[in-house]
Design a protein around this motif. Structure first.
Motif, PDB file in Angstrom:
ATOM      1  N   LYS A  20       0.848  -1.196   0.000  1.00  0.00           N
ATOM      2  CA  LYS A  20       0.000   0.000   0.000  1.00  0.00           C
ATOM      3  C   LYS A  20       0.881   1.244   0.000  1.00  0.00           C
ATOM      4  N   TRP A  21       0.276   2.376  -0.361  1.00  0.00           N
ATOM      5  CA  TRP A  21       0.940   3.666  -0.219  1.00  0.00           C
ATOM      6  C   TRP A  21       1.176   3.944   1.266  1.00  0.00           C
ATOM      7  N   GLU A  22       2.312   4.546   1.602  1.00  0.00           N
ATOM      8  CA  GLU A  22       2.531   4.910   2.999  1.00  0.00           C
ATOM      9  C   GLU A  22       3.536   6.051   3.120  1.00  0.00           C
ATOM     10  N   PHE A  23       3.284   6.901   4.110  1.00  0.00           N
ATOM     11  CA  PHE A  23       4.256   7.919   4.513  1.00  0.00           C
ATOM     12  C   PHE A  23       5.217   7.305   5.515  1.00  0.00           C
ATOM     13  N   VAL A  24       6.516   7.596   5.345  1.00  0.00           N
ATOM     14  CA  VAL A  24       7.525   7.110   6.277  1.00  0.00           C
ATOM     15  C   VAL A  24       8.432   8.275   6.638  1.00  0.00           C
ATOM     16  N   GLU A  25       8.560   8.564   7.918  1.00  0.00           N
ATOM     17  CA  GLU A  25       9.498   9.603   8.354  1.00  0.00           C
ATOM     18  C   GLU A  25      10.900   9.004   8.341  1.00  0.00           C
ATOM     19  N   THR A 420      11.374  28.587  13.628  1.00  0.00           N
ATOM     20  CA  THR A 420      10.517  28.877  14.780  1.00  0.00           C
ATOM     21  C   THR A 420       9.783  27.617  15.210  1.00  0.00           C
ATOM     22  N   ILE A 421       9.796  27.344  16.500  1.00  0.00           N
ATOM     23  CA  ILE A 421       8.972  26.281  17.070  1.00  0.00           C
ATOM     24  C   ILE A 421       7.792  26.947  17.780  1.00  0.00           C
ATOM     25  N   VAL A 422       6.586  26.671  17.290  1.00  0.00           N
ATOM     26  CA  VAL A 422       5.379  27.252  17.876  1.00  0.00           C
ATOM     27  C   VAL A 422       4.951  26.397  19.061  1.00  0.00           C
ATOM     28  N   PRO A 423       4.828  26.970  20.264  1.00  0.00           N
ATOM     29  CA  PRO A 423       4.418  26.179  21.434  1.00  0.00           C
ATOM     30  C   PRO A 423       3.042  25.564  21.243  1.00  0.00           C
ATOM     31  N   PRO A 424       2.814  24.381  21.827  1.00  0.00           N
ATOM     32  CA  PRO A 424       1.501  23.737  21.724  1.00  0.00           C
ATOM     33  C   PRO A 424       0.393  24.672  22.221  1.00  0.00           C
ATOM     34  N   GLY A 425      -0.698  24.683  21.492  1.00  0.00           N
ATOM     35  CA  GLY A 425      -1.840  25.502  21.886  1.00  0.00           C
ATOM     36  C   GLY A 425      -1.828  26.905  21.317  1.00  0.00           C
ATOM     37  N   GLU A 426      -0.688  27.342  20.797  1.00  0.00           N
ATOM     38  CA  GLU A 426      -0.638  28.664  20.191  1.00  0.00           C
ATOM     39  C   GLU A 426      -0.897  28.570  18.696  1.00  0.00           C
ATOM     40  N   PRO A 427      -1.440  29.633  18.090  1.00  0.00           N
ATOM     41  CA  PRO A 427      -1.737  29.567  16.658  1.00  0.00           C
ATOM     42  C   PRO A 427      -0.470  29.573  15.817  1.00  0.00           C
ATOM     43  N   GLY A 428      -0.564  28.968  14.656  1.00  0.00           N
ATOM     44  CA  GLY A 428       0.567  28.947  13.748  1.00  0.00           C
ATOM     45  C   GLY A 428       1.128  27.552  13.557  1.00  0.00           C
ATOM     46  N   PHE A 429       2.240  27.478  12.828  1.00  0.00           N
ATOM     47  CA  PHE A 429       2.824  26.193  12.442  1.00  0.00           C
ATOM     48  C   PHE A 429       4.336  26.273  12.592  1.00  0.00           C
ATOM     49  N   SER A 430       4.908  25.255  13.201  1.00  0.00           N
ATOM     50  CA  SER A 430       6.344  25.237  13.460  1.00  0.00           C
ATOM     51  C   SER A 430       7.136  25.039  12.168  1.00  0.00           C
ATOM     52  N   SER A 431       8.371  25.518  12.208  1.00  0.00           N
ATOM     53  CA  SER A 431       9.326  25.209  11.141  1.00  0.00           C
ATOM     54  C   SER A 431       9.620  23.711  11.173  1.00  0.00           C
ATOM     55  N   GLU A 432       9.828  23.125  10.009  1.00  0.00           N
ATOM     56  CA  GLU A 432       9.849  21.670   9.913  1.00  0.00           C
ATOM     57  C   GLU A 432      11.160  21.157   9.325  1.00  0.00           C
ATOM     58  N   LEU A 433      11.837  20.271  10.073  1.00  0.00           N
ATOM     59  CA  LEU A 433      13.054  19.614   9.595  1.00  0.00           C
ATOM     60  C   LEU A 433      12.829  18.142   9.239  1.00  0.00           C
ATOM     61  N   ARG A 434      11.693  17.592   9.641  1.00  0.00           N
ATOM     62  CA  ARG A 434      11.452  16.174   9.376  1.00  0.00           C
ATOM     63  C   ARG A 434      11.275  15.927   7.878  1.00  0.00           C
ATOM     64  N   VAL A 435      11.961  14.901   7.402  1.00  0.00           N
ATOM     65  CA  VAL A 435      11.862  14.478   6.003  1.00  0.00           C
ATOM     66  C   VAL A 435      11.037  13.200   5.958  1.00  0.00           C
ATOM     67  N   GLU A 436      10.096  13.167   5.026  1.00  0.00           N
ATOM     68  CA  GLU A 436       9.282  11.972   4.812  1.00  0.00           C
ATOM     69  C   GLU A 436       9.498  11.456   3.397  1.00  0.00           C
ATOM     70  N   THR A 437       9.282  10.162   3.235  1.00  0.00           N
ATOM     71  CA  THR A 437       9.056   9.624   1.899  1.00  0.00           C
ATOM     72  C   THR A 437       7.601   9.183   1.823  1.00  0.00           C
ATOM     73  N   LEU A 438       7.022   9.384   0.657  1.00  0.00           N
ATOM     74  CA  LEU A 438       5.722   8.804   0.336  1.00  0.00           C
ATOM     75  C   LEU A 438       6.015   7.643  -0.600  1.00  0.00           C
ATOM     76  N   ASN A 439       5.803   6.446  -0.095  1.00  0.00           N
ATOM     77  CA  ASN A 439       6.205   5.249  -0.822  1.00  0.00           C
ATOM     78  C   ASN A 439       5.019   4.642  -1.567  1.00  0.00           C
ATOM     79  N   PRO A 440       5.119   4.504  -2.900  1.00  0.00           N
ATOM     80  CA  PRO A 440       4.087   3.777  -3.640  1.00  0.00           C
ATOM     81  C   PRO A 440       4.085   2.302  -3.237  1.00  0.00           C
ATOM     82  N   PRO A 441       3.013   1.601  -3.527  1.00  0.00           N
ATOM     83  CA  PRO A 441       2.944   0.186  -3.125  1.00  0.00           C
ATOM     84  C   PRO A 441       4.109  -0.653  -3.640  1.00  0.00           C
ATOM     85  N   PHE A 442       4.631  -0.348  -4.845  1.00  0.00           N
ATOM     86  CA  PHE A 442       5.663  -1.212  -5.420  1.00  0.00           C
ATOM     87  C   PHE A 442       6.985  -1.159  -4.669  1.00  0.00           C
ATOM     88  N   ILE A 443       7.168  -0.149  -3.799  1.00  0.00           N
ATOM     89  CA  ILE A 443       8.418  -0.059  -3.036  1.00  0.00           C
ATOM     90  C   ILE A 443       8.627  -1.303  -2.177  1.00  0.00           C
TER      91      ILE A 443
END
Length: 563
Positions: A20-25, A420-443
């Motif tokens: 199946k398709w899946e996101f993997v960090e 910027t890291i936005v504290p939990p509960g505050e509006p906005g979105f943190s800066s993101e360093l996490r890399v993901e792959t979106l893997n098709p089923p054939f992977i």
């Protein structure tokens, strides 16, 4: 009865989970991956702003570029000189990666970075033989190697002579609308003695014409979409031919970022089609203070065939399952298109409209991709069935690219002035360093394996490569596709130079080799590096890295045969 139960349990224990398709960090980009480009079979470059990313260079300075190893999923700092913030880029005919444009570093960040003004920046990354990138560096010489004019939020097109066309942008740091436009084209290496060419089209499309969407067509001209207007530009005669506006007021260039791509080109006629999706239906005369992060993005997609019959028919309208601001489209080797990332409401840019969410001009991240099948009937091309949902927002300053492995690499997200890291509960979105792959089923399935692929292929020439097709995978002339791909440069909801050309082939009777006919000329596929993928049924091989054409530095002469 007990024996039957035991047999059933035993069969369940050994049954393989359904593919199946899946996101993997998979790791960290080290710097915010707001720009990305694949530069070798194992390496991706990420670029960010010269600010306060956590990755450090060997001399202890803050890094704003990194080399990401697809084998180890680790990032190594690149030592840059100029600020690459919101730049663009592409590959030359000799395999050199070129990054162009950028921004003026913030005064508060200079002690940490030592960055120079990047608005005229040219950054070169030569072909890198080391799989890990060891010893491979970015070259810059701002005093002698630079653009003709300052450009921030510019776009690039890889041309038939192996050079780059650099389109539009803005001269100075502006908060939202393009109020100081660079309404011109220039080239690298330079043409016209380095004098930019004025563009009436870019002049007409302000103030929503940043990161124009440009595509090199198979006759050597360039299709450009900015705001809601389109032209075909003839590089050789320096003429602009206006085409059809997007329907219903849809606008797709920054800061009303939708996205666009040229659909796969197929022999024998290689008729180009453009697909533009998402963005906004808002008027480009709306005062900034009247815009809100809660304004809905459009779900509209518009598709145009660039032939006399297609232009007479006009744009064909269809809709994604939801509206998206700042999506991006990735061509897949089987000819389908993945639409991913984006927000359900709002606009691009940072804290510059009437109502924001924290620092973000956008809200309601869209977490589930869409798969688009260009060959399906109108109304049946979009699906989210079987596609996974991530929990990482990917909105402003995010990027995505197909990898040589055949999966999709996704990084970035930063609707903030710096890291910027936005504290939990505050509006906005943190800066993101996490890399993901979106893997098709054939992977996770047995896949075709290519071998003995020539490292260089000429135009309009037959070449042979071996293929090992897994047992149980049926291969026929009708279910095999051979794709030649430029994986492109991703930034700001657009994939500069992304390209897929299908190639004719003959499958050997023993199904162990393919004899392939390369594209007819350097206009159908601009000369330079590429990856060859072979899809058999529902499975796709890893990409084989090849040089298309002579491999000479630009400008190169026409090669192959005319269409």
């Amino acid at each position: 009865m007990r024996t039957a139960s035991l047999l059933l349990l035993a069969s369940l224990a050994v049954a393989a989970p359904a593919a199946k398709w899946e996101f993997v960090e998979v790791g960290s980009s080290g710097v915010i991956g707001l720009e990305s480009i694949v530069v070798s079979p194992t390496l991706v470059i990420f670029f960010d702003r010269a600010t306060n990313d956590p990755l450090r260079t060997p001399n202890g300075k803050v890094a704003w570029g990194s080399l990401f190893d697809l084998e180890t999923n680790t990032a190594t700092a690149l030592e840059l000189i100029t600020d690459s913030f919101c730049a663009s880029g592409a590959m030359l005919s000799n395999g050199t990666m070129v990054s162009v444009g950028g921004n003026t570093p913030a005064a508060a960040d200079l002690n940490q970075t030592g960055a120079y003004d990047g608005r005229m920046g040219i950054r070169l990354f030569e072909p890198c033989a080391s799989p890990s990138g060891a010893g491979c560096t970015i070259f810059e010489d701002p005093q002698t190697l630079h653009l003709a004019t300052t450009r921030w939020y510019t776009s690039t097109v890889r041309l038939f002579d192996g050079s780059l066309m650099i389109i539009g942008g803005v001269h100075e740091d502006i908060p939202f609308y393009n109020t100081d436009p660079v309404n011109s084209f220039e080239f690298f290496p330079p043409k016209d003695n380095g004098v930019p060419r004025d563009s009436p089209f870019l002049n007409r499309t302000v103030p929503v014409n940043l990161f124009p969407r440009g595509f090199a067509l198979p006759d050597g001209t360039v299709f450009i979409l900015a705001n809601n207007q389109t032209i075909i530009y003839d590089v050789e005669s320096n003429t602009e031919t206006p085409l059809l506006d997007l329907p219903n007021g849809q606008r797709v260039s920054n800061p009303f970022d939708g996205t666009a791509t040229m659909l796969p080109l197929s022999p024998p006629d290689y008729i180009p089609e453009i697909l533009a999706c998402g963005g906004s239906m808002k008027s480009d005369t709306t005062p900034v203070e009247d815009l809100s992060s809660q304004d809905p993005a459009t779900s509209q997609c518009a598709r145009l065939t660039l032939s006399p019959a297609g232009l007479a028919q006009g744009w064909q309208v269809e809709h994604m399952p939801q509206g998206r601001m700042m999506p991006e489209m990735v061509l897949l080797p089987n000819g389908q298109v993945l639409i991913t990332n984006g927000a359900g409401t709002g606009y691009a840019a940072v804290q510059s409209i009437g109502v924001t969410t924290g620092q973000s001009n956008a809200d309601h991240p869209v977490f589930t991709p869409v798969l688009y099948d260009p060959s399906a009937p109108l109304g049946q091309r979009m699906t989210q069935e079987g596609l996974p949902t991530t929990n990482i927002p990917r909105m402003y300053h995010s990027s995505v690219t197909l990898t040589p492995k055949g999966n999709i690499l996704i990084a970035g997200n930063n609707p903030n002035a710096n890291f910027t890291i936005v504290p939990p509960g505050e509006p906005g979105f943190s800066s993101e360093l996490r890399v993901e792959t979106l893997n098709p089923p054939f992977i996770s399935m047995p896949r075709p394996v290519l071998s003995n692929v020539p490292s260089k292929i000429a135009f309009n020439q037959h070449f042979t490569m071996d293929i090992d097709i897994p047992a149980g995978v049926s291969a026929t002339a009708s279910n095999v596709k051979v794709a030649l791909m430029d994986l492109g440069f991703s930034t700001h909801a657009f994939h500069s130079t992304e390209r897929l050309v299908f190639m004719d082939f003959t499958l050997a009777s023993n199904k162990r080799s393919l004899t392939v006919l390369s594209p007819p000329n350097n206009r159908v596929y601009p000369p330079g590096p590429a990856f060859i993928f072979v899809t058999v049924g529902d499975t796709t091989s890893e990409g084989a890295h090849v040089m298309v054409g002579s491999g000479a530095s630009p400008p190169v002469p026409d090669q192959g045969v005319p269409l």
